[in-house]
Design an enzyme around this catalytic site. Sequence first.
Site, PDB file in Angstrom:
ATOM      1  CB  SER A  41      -0.542  -0.438   1.296  1.00  0.00           C
ATOM      2  OG  SER A  41      -2.130   0.808   0.935  1.00  0.00           O
TER       3      SER A  41
ATOM      4  CG  ASP B  98      -6.400  -3.316  -2.983  1.00  0.00           C
ATOM      5  OD1 ASP B  98      -6.642  -2.617  -2.247  1.00  0.00           O
ATOM      6  OD2 ASP B  98      -5.124  -3.418  -2.781  1.00  0.00           O
TER       7      ASP B  98
ATOM      8  CG  HIS C  36      -5.804  -2.655   0.768  1.00  0.00           C
ATOM      9  ND1 HIS C  36      -4.857  -1.627  -0.232  1.00  0.00           N
ATOM     10  CD2 HIS C  36      -5.547  -2.006   1.459  1.00  0.00           C
ATOM     11  CE1 HIS C  36      -3.976  -1.388  -0.576  1.00  0.00           C
ATOM     12  NE2 HIS C  36      -4.083  -0.860   1.578  1.00  0.00           N
TER      13      HIS C  36
END
Length: 387
Positions: A158, A331, A362
């Site tokens: 991320s 995601d 995610h």
Amino acid sequence: MLFNYSSIAIIILSQIIQTLTLLEDAKLFFTDLSSKYGHPAEKYDVTTEDGYILTLYRLPGKSKLPVLLMHGLFSTADSWILRGNTSLPITLANSGYDVWIGNCRGNTYSRKHIHISPNSRKFWNFTFHELAIYDLRAVIDKVLKETGAKKLNAIGHSLGNTIFYVLGSTVPEYNEKLNLLIALSPICYLHNVPSPVKNILDLAPFFKELRKQNYVDKVFGPGLIKQLLEKICANPVYGYIICVETLLFPLTGFNREELGPDFLPILISHFPSSSSLKNLLHLAQVYNRRKFAKYDYGFSKNFLLYNSTKPPLYDLGKVKMRIALISAKNDRLSTLKDVEILRGRLTNIVSDLVMPLDKFNHVDYIWGERTNLYLHPYILSELKMYS
Ligand SMILES: *[C@@H]1O[C@H](CO)[C@@H](O)[C@H](O)[C@H]1NC(C)=O
Ligand SMILES: *[C@@H]1O[C@H](CO)[C@@H](O)[C@H](O)[C@H]1NC(C)=O
Ligand SMILES: *[C@@H]1O[C@H](CO)[C@@H](O)[C@H](O)[C@H]1NC(C)=O
């Protein structure tokens, strides 16, 4: 018949053991967890050029190229290791890799500075820009210095990717220090985030005002909201419904299969951790302005800081490091459409995987129960191929 009963008993027993292990792990932090799973961690302090003191962990191994793991927003090094024996750092260490796990400024392990107090506004005056050009840079240099290696491999999750793009474009010589970046859920553009992610980012002007009025500098610091969250999430009846199904999944993608109620106690005792509100505001600007650029201070201050009334773009053409992109259909923070834009701008993508599972979301990259089956073999083969 007897055989069936005993196999059922074994299944139930192993379920109980698994649950007890997760409950025990809820009280353990990075070094205890890594020791418990067979790899006692070394701890290093890294001081950045602007004075922040960061905690860096290492699970020593024989590989010539070290592997550096960088966490995402509101996370810490712990996020990587919550699945214990089947977590990524333990898997890598079991395979002989020299594993390093970073912590960015502001989180529980890196809330220190040589002279600024974490209670002051000044401490929380940073965004992912500073996480990149100060924290990531200092951490990379520390790993290379301690190991004597010329290059390292990195795995970011991320926002833990975003900082590599910022560093590679802003301080180009750092491209040379990376052998390979494996980008799990690569976040850069946020043009296509669905609601309610969108709605939260749309609230930016409100949060900006709070910040301006000195009410809020940090998010998820120790305090009332955090305590309340922990209380609610710990409730065995409605904790999972409120914290995971109502709060977490709408932001990350729904997938009960990989993150069930048994995992919640350990999750909530390690996540979320603190970061600055300014960091969130910077992300909201990326979404609102539809530009991957430096922080927008407004017309006149931009001019003072940047010699331009608009904040300069990060030039992804300068990001020369080898990158393996890994994205997922479900995601909601790193959408396939936004990854598509990123793909078009990066110049050295060496492999590009969309997770074949429809529900992979995610957070499954780090917290998924079976990520060791779906993802880790791929990561190991990528590391091997480019070493
Ligand atoms: C983790 O794996 C190691 C090696 O396979 C094993 O010895 C150990 O018992 C496992 N630990 C836990 C807590 O499952
Ligand atoms: C935060 O950093 C900006 C940019 O460097 C600076 O202009 C501002 O005065 C700083 N604010 C605080 C409270 O330190
Ligand atoms: C500021 O920008 C102008 C035009 O964009 C340029 O001519 C000038 O050299 C810049 N000044 C500095 C100090 O970078």
